[in-house]
Scaffold this active site. Sequence first.
Site, PDB file in Angstrom:
ATOM      1  N   GLY A  46       0.926  -1.371   0.101  1.00  0.00           N
ATOM      2  CA  GLY A  46      -0.047   0.086   0.039  1.00  0.00           C
ATOM      3  C   GLY A  46       0.820   1.320  -0.091  1.00  0.00           C
ATOM      4  O   GLY A  46       1.802   1.498   0.879  1.00  0.00           O
ATOM      5  N   SER A  70       0.010  -5.058  12.634  1.00  0.00           N
ATOM      6  CA  SER A  70      -0.311  -3.547  12.608  1.00  0.00           C
ATOM      7  C   SER A  70       0.727  -3.043  11.965  1.00  0.00           C
ATOM      8  O   SER A  70       1.461  -1.958  12.759  1.00  0.00           O
ATOM      9  CB  SER A  70      -0.692  -3.009  14.279  1.00  0.00           C
ATOM     10  OG  SER A  70       0.342  -3.243  14.804  1.00  0.00           O
ATOM     11  N   LEU A  73       0.789   0.551   7.296  1.00  0.00           N
ATOM     12  CA  LEU A  73       1.399   1.052   6.057  1.00  0.00           C
ATOM     13  C   LEU A  73       2.835   1.672   5.781  1.00  0.00           C
ATOM     14  O   LEU A  73       2.999   2.761   5.314  1.00  0.00           O
ATOM     15  CB  LEU A  73       0.282   2.296   5.505  1.00  0.00           C
ATOM     16  CG  LEU A  73      -1.096   1.887   5.096  1.00  0.00           C
ATOM     17  CD1 LEU A  73      -1.950   3.089   4.867  1.00  0.00           C
ATOM     18  CD2 LEU A  73      -1.026   0.898   4.112  1.00  0.00           C
ATOM     19  N   CYS A 131      -7.603  -0.185   5.255  1.00  0.00           N
ATOM     20  CA  CYS A 131      -6.543  -0.553   6.187  1.00  0.00           C
ATOM     21  C   CYS A 131      -7.081  -0.239   7.567  1.00  0.00           C
ATOM     22  O   CYS A 131      -7.330   0.872   7.955  1.00  0.00           O
ATOM     23  CB  CYS A 131      -5.405   0.275   5.979  1.00  0.00           C
ATOM     24  SG  CYS A 131      -3.887  -0.124   6.934  1.00  0.00           S
ATOM     25  N   GLY A 218      -5.465 -14.512   7.331  1.00  0.00           N
ATOM     26  CA  GLY A 218      -5.183 -16.286   7.462  1.00  0.00           C
ATOM     27  C   GLY A 218      -6.433 -17.049   7.625  1.00  0.00           C
ATOM     28  O   GLY A 218      -7.587 -16.584   7.270  1.00  0.00           O
TER      29      GLY A 218
HETATM   30  C1  LIG Z   1       1.590  -8.208   6.957  1.00  0.00           C
HETATM   31  C2  LIG Z   1       0.389  -7.458   6.183  1.00  0.00           C
HETATM   32  C3  LIG Z   1       0.389  -6.411   5.706  1.00  0.00           C
HETATM   33  C4  LIG Z   1      -0.564  -5.768   4.857  1.00  0.00           C
HETATM   34  N1  LIG Z   1      -0.609  -4.826   4.257  1.00  0.00           N
HETATM   35  C5  LIG Z   1      -1.524  -4.309   3.387  1.00  0.00           C
HETATM   36  C6  LIG Z   1      -1.518  -3.303   2.592  1.00  0.00           C
HETATM   37  O1  LIG Z   1      -0.638  -2.324   2.515  1.00  0.00           O
HETATM   38  N2  LIG Z   1      -2.640  -2.760   1.594  1.00  0.00           N
HETATM   39  C7  LIG Z   1      -3.650  -3.591   1.679  1.00  0.00           C
HETATM   40  O2  LIG Z   1      -4.686  -3.304   1.044  1.00  0.00           O
HETATM   41  N3  LIG Z   1      -3.770  -4.755   2.432  1.00  0.00           N
HETATM   42  C8  LIG Z   1      -2.951  -5.079   3.008  1.00  0.00           C
HETATM   43  N4  LIG Z   1      -2.860  -6.153   3.938  1.00  0.00           N
HETATM   44  C9  LIG Z   1      -4.078  -7.299   3.752  1.00  0.00           C
HETATM   45  C10 LIG Z   1      -3.875  -8.282   2.794  1.00  0.00           C
HETATM   46  O3  LIG Z   1      -3.676  -7.900   1.622  1.00  0.00           O
HETATM   47  C11 LIG Z   1      -5.273  -9.219   2.746  1.00  0.00           C
HETATM   48  O4  LIG Z   1      -6.195  -8.387   2.482  1.00  0.00           O
HETATM   49  C12 LIG Z   1      -5.433  -9.818   4.036  1.00  0.00           C
HETATM   50  O5  LIG Z   1      -4.213 -10.240   4.876  1.00  0.00           O
HETATM   51  C13 LIG Z   1      -6.520 -11.080   3.744  1.00  0.00           C
HETATM   52  O6  LIG Z   1      -5.888 -11.985   2.957  1.00  0.00           O
HETATM   53  P1  LIG Z   1      -5.024 -13.196   3.632  1.00  0.00           P
HETATM   54  O7  LIG Z   1      -5.802 -14.047   4.606  1.00  0.00           O
HETATM   55  O8  LIG Z   1      -4.815 -14.182   2.617  1.00  0.00           O
HETATM   56  O9  LIG Z   1      -3.638 -12.757   4.506  1.00  0.00           O
HETATM   57  C14 LIG Z   1      -1.812  -6.576   4.802  1.00  0.00           C
HETATM   58  C15 LIG Z   1      -1.891  -8.046   5.415  1.00  0.00           C
HETATM   59  C16 LIG Z   1      -0.870  -8.466   5.921  1.00  0.00           C
HETATM   60  C17 LIG Z   1      -0.749  -9.796   6.561  1.00  0.00           C
END
Ligand SMILES: Cc1cc2nc3c(=O)[nH]c(=O)nc-3n(C[C@H](O)[C@H](O)[C@H](O)COP(=O)(O)O)c2cc1C
Length: 304
Positions: A46, A70, A73, A131, A218
């Site tokens: 992001g 947390s 960004l 976010c 997750g």
């Molecule tokens: C460490 C971390 C950082 C993330 N940073 C962003 C981000 O910068 N922008 C965003 O839109 N989503 C961000 N996400 C959310 C993920 O893109 C995703 O929507 C979310 O983790 C759910 O998918 P998952 O269960 O496969 O991880 C982040 C997730 C994690 C775990």
Amino acid sequence: MSRLGVKVGSVSLKSPLILASGTCNFGHELSEYYDLSILGGLSSKGLTIRPRAGNEGVRVAETYAGMLNSVGLQNPGVDYFIEHDLDYMRSLNTGVIVNVAGHSYDDYMEMIRKLEPHKDKIDALEINLSCPNVKAGCMSIGSDPDQVFEVVSGMRSLTGLPLWIKLTPNVTDIKSVAYSAQKAGADAVVLINTMLGMVIDIRTKRPVLHNNTGGYSGPAIKPVAVRMVAECSKALSIPIIGCGGIMDYKDVIEFMIAGASAVEIGTASLIHPTCPVDITEDLEKYCEENNIDISSLTGTLQLW
Ligand SMILES: Cc1cc2nc3c(=O)[nH]c(=O)nc-3n(C[C@H](O)[C@H](O)[C@H](O)COP(=O)(O)O)c2cc1C
């Protein structure tokens, strides 16, 4: 096109698999593990107008069936990205999705103005209205259908690039927020970002994360995400990209049946960096065995 080719509106992807924002940075690190050109796309970390160091202290915590983050960004800022990372992402021979974050209406407009001159290198803008780890904007904008309408309409007037609006699950009625995005001219919605959570250290009686709360991701959040995709699939005419808890090829198929045209993989890549390679092979095998193209699964859900 192979059996894995999909379309998200006007955007053709060679596979439904996209790496989720914040879990693959800009591709540099993961490209050492496998050839990222097998993917449908990669969504950048992001980006904000100015560089951000992110939140202080402990920023990740593991749980039984997922993790909380947390990060807040942390990113080098959009100008640095354009100068140093955008060409690299383009060179990966996969879909280039640029993830955009902001704290206000004006921030989002400025981001679009900065990215628009580079539109030839970008396949879609993923607009993070979700976010949970920053103090202002983002999730608070994305929780309110009126503000979603305003921000998406504003961006629509500034760019012809596909606008994929990434929404937060931390709302009572996801359909009304998603519908606002569609009405304002969004090309797709991405469901879902992380769920707001807390983990407490019972010795100190303090939250583990120094931001107190974090975004939960997750396997545990997958049923919530699948439900939201299914609900929005009935209510919207624009494509949906499913995200949340995908760990293997069956999860991808589940999201597509629910109504997703493509999917994003986040936390799974942090656990098994090469999991998209296995998922791709398994999806190819599944399509071969069933003699189908993967896109034929989208929206085939039969409700009771
Ligand atoms: C460490 C971390 C950082 C993330 N940073 C962003 C981000 O910068 N922008 C965003 O839109 N989503 C961000 N996400 C959310 C993920 O893109 C995703 O929507 C979310 O983790 C759910 O998918 P998952 O269960 O496969 O991880 C982040 C997730 C994690 C775990």
